[in-house]
Design a protein around this motif. Structure first.
Motif, PDB file in Angstrom:
ATOM      1  N   HIS A  58       0.768  -0.892  -0.395  1.00  0.00           N
ATOM      2  CA  HIS A  58       0.028   0.310   0.089  1.00  0.00           C
ATOM      3  C   HIS A  58       1.272   1.565  -0.120  1.00  0.00           C
ATOM      4  O   HIS A  58       1.383   1.132   1.179  1.00  0.00           O
ATOM      5  CB  HIS A  58      -0.487   0.299   1.131  1.00  0.00           C
ATOM      6  N   VAL A  59       0.270   2.057  -1.066  1.00  0.00           N
ATOM      7  CA  VAL A  59       1.170   3.375  -0.952  1.00  0.00           C
ATOM      8  C   VAL A  59       0.650   4.736  -0.756  1.00  0.00           C
ATOM      9  O   VAL A  59      -1.016   4.724  -1.514  1.00  0.00           O
ATOM     10  CB  VAL A  59       2.070   3.107  -2.616  1.00  0.00           C
ATOM     11  N   VAL A  60       1.157   5.563  -0.186  1.00  0.00           N
ATOM     12  CA  VAL A  60       0.518   6.854  -0.452  1.00  0.00           C
ATOM     13  C   VAL A  60       1.377   7.640  -0.513  1.00  0.00           C
ATOM     14  O   VAL A  60       2.987   8.046   0.201  1.00  0.00           O
ATOM     15  CB  VAL A  60       0.124   7.505   1.349  1.00  0.00           C
ATOM     16  N   LEU A  61       0.909   9.012  -1.209  1.00  0.00           N
ATOM     17  CA  LEU A  61       2.122   9.939  -2.389  1.00  0.00           C
ATOM     18  C   LEU A  61       1.592  10.914  -0.875  1.00  0.00           C
ATOM     19  O   LEU A  61       0.637  11.554  -1.147  1.00  0.00           O
ATOM     20  CB  LEU A  61       1.523  10.270  -3.719  1.00  0.00           C
ATOM     21  N   ARG A  62       2.088  10.955  -0.765  1.00  0.00           N
ATOM     22  CA  ARG A  62       2.182  12.512   0.095  1.00  0.00           C
ATOM     23  C   ARG A  62       2.902  14.158  -0.340  1.00  0.00           C
ATOM     24  O   ARG A  62       2.205  14.739   0.062  1.00  0.00           O
ATOM     25  CB  ARG A  62       3.270  12.155   1.739  1.00  0.00           C
ATOM     26  N   ASP A  63       3.754  13.877  -1.430  1.00  0.00           N
ATOM     27  CA  ASP A  63       3.725  14.826  -2.336  1.00  0.00           C
ATOM     28  C   ASP A  63       4.517  14.984  -3.588  1.00  0.00           C
ATOM     29  O   ASP A  63       5.557  14.856  -4.317  1.00  0.00           O
ATOM     30  CB  ASP A  63       4.914  15.409  -1.355  1.00  0.00           C
ATOM     31  N   ILE A  64       3.152  14.372  -4.339  1.00  0.00           N
ATOM     32  CA  ILE A  64       2.923  14.225  -5.945  1.00  0.00           C
ATOM     33  C   ILE A  64       4.148  15.697  -6.340  1.00  0.00           C
ATOM     34  O   ILE A  64       4.557  14.734  -7.772  1.00  0.00           O
ATOM     35  CB  ILE A  64       1.302  14.362  -6.308  1.00  0.00           C
ATOM     36  N   ALA A  65       3.864  16.290  -6.028  1.00  0.00           N
ATOM     37  CA  ALA A  65       4.519  17.856  -6.816  1.00  0.00           C
ATOM     38  C   ALA A  65       6.125  17.464  -6.693  1.00  0.00           C
ATOM     39  O   ALA A  65       6.666  16.990  -7.935  1.00  0.00           O
ATOM     40  CB  ALA A  65       4.500  19.164  -6.524  1.00  0.00           C
ATOM     41  N   ALA A  66       6.611  17.335  -5.832  1.00  0.00           N
ATOM     42  CA  ALA A  66       7.746  16.702  -5.554  1.00  0.00           C
ATOM     43  C   ALA A  66       8.100  15.490  -6.086  1.00  0.00           C
ATOM     44  O   ALA A  66       9.573  15.373  -6.459  1.00  0.00           O
ATOM     45  CB  ALA A  66       8.081  16.866  -3.644  1.00  0.00           C
ATOM     46  N   LEU A  67       7.665  14.476  -5.741  1.00  0.00           N
ATOM     47  CA  LEU A  67       8.270  13.026  -6.565  1.00  0.00           C
ATOM     48  C   LEU A  67       7.964  13.472  -7.494  1.00  0.00           C
ATOM     49  O   LEU A  67       9.274  12.865  -8.413  1.00  0.00           O
ATOM     50  CB  LEU A  67       6.841  12.506  -6.143  1.00  0.00           C
TER      51      LEU A  67
END
Length: 235
Positions: free
Chosen positions: A218-227
Motif C-alpha cells: 500500500h502506497v500513499v503519495l504525500r507530495d506528488i509535486a515533489a515526486l
C-alpha cells in the motif's frame, strides 16, 4: 485454448478495445455493433497466459487484476517489459508467434479475442482499422517512454517515475493512495534495478516524506509535486 487457463465462460460481445499508454489512456472503441466475440477467462496468481514462441492466435483485454509481459534473457535473468492493468489490451505486439511471455501478477479476469476475427472486422470497417492502429501507436508511445526511463534516469528517478505512473493507472479514483499488485522483485525487473536498490529507494522516499508505506504493497503519495519533480517527468 492455453492448457493452464482456469476457466472460461460463454463468448461475450466485445464493447471496447484499449491500449496501454502511461499518462494518456483513451478508449479506442470498435463501432457498435461489433461482430467480434470475446471469451471471459479467469487466471490465478502466477498463472501463464501464454509463453514466448507460442502461436499468437488471440488478443487480450484485462478486466481485473494485473498481467506482466516478460522476456527471459540468455543469462537466465528475467526482464519485465510491461504491466497491464484493467482496460489494457495486450498480445498486440506479436506477429505470428509471441515474442514475450505473459503471466498473471495477481488473480485476474481477461477477455480473449481471436486475432483473425479482429483482423477481418478491421478489413471490413475502416473505423475499426483506425482504432486498432491507435492501439499499436499507444503501445509504441509506452515503449518509447520506457526506453527513456531505463536509458536516461538514475535509480531514484526510475522509482519515482514508476510510482507516479502507477498512481495514474491504479489509483484513478484516489491517485494518492493505491495498492501495488506487484512485488519489489517485479518492480526491479521492470526498472532494471536490483530488489535491494528498489527497497532502498522506497525507504529513502519515505524518509524524505514524499511517500508513506503503511504496508509493503500500500502506497500513499504525500507530495506528488515533489515526486514528479524528482522523477524528471513533466507534470
Amino acid at each position: 485454448m492455453h492448457p493452464q487457463f482456469a476457466s472460461t465462460t460463454a463468448p461475450r460481445a466485445m464493447p471496447q478495445l484499449y491500449a496501454v499508454a502511461p499518462r494518456a489512456r483513451p478508449s479506442v472503441a470498435l463501432p457498435s455493433p461489433a461482430p467480434v466475440l470475446g471469451s471471459l477467462v479467469t487466471m490465478r496468481r502466477e498463472q501463464s497466459v501464454f509463453s514466448a514462441g507460442e502461436d499468437a492466435d488471440y488478443l487480450y483485454r484485462v478486466k481485473s487484476g494485473c498481467i506482466r509481459l516478460t522476456n527471459q534473457m540468455q543469462d537466465g535473468r528475467r526482464q519485465i517489459i510491461e504491466f497491464h492493468m484493467p482496460e489494457d489490451m495486450f498480445g498486440t505486439e506479436s506477429l505470428g508467434r509471441h515474442a514475450l511471455s505473459a503471466e498473471a501478477v495477481s488473480d485476474a479476469v481477461l477477455l480473449r479475442y481471436r486475432r483473425q476475427s479482429l483482423e477481418q472486422h478491421a478489413a471490413e470497417n475502416p473505423a475499426a482499422a483506425r482504432r486498432l492502429y491507435d492501439v499499436a501507436c499507444l503501445g509504441l508511445r509506452a515503449a518509447h517512454r520506457r526506453m527513456l526511463v531505463l536509458g536516461r534516469k538514475a535509480a531514484m528517478e526510475r522509482v519515482a517515475s514508476f510510482l507516479i505512473d502507477m498512481s495514474e493507472r491504479i489509483g484513478r479514483d484516489e491517485p494518492t493512495r493505491f495498492d501495488l499488485p506487484m512485488s519489489r522483485q517485479d518492480i526491479g525487473d521492470y526498472l532494471g534495478l536490483t530488489i535491494e536498490t528498489v527497497s532502498r529507494a522506497m525507504s529513502q522516499l519515505r524518509r524524505e516524506a514524499l511517500i508513506d508505506l503503511p504496508t509493503p504493497h500500500h502506497v500513499v503519495l504525500r507530495d506528488i509535486a515533489a515526486l514528479t519533480a524528482l522523477s524528471g517527468d513533466k507534470g
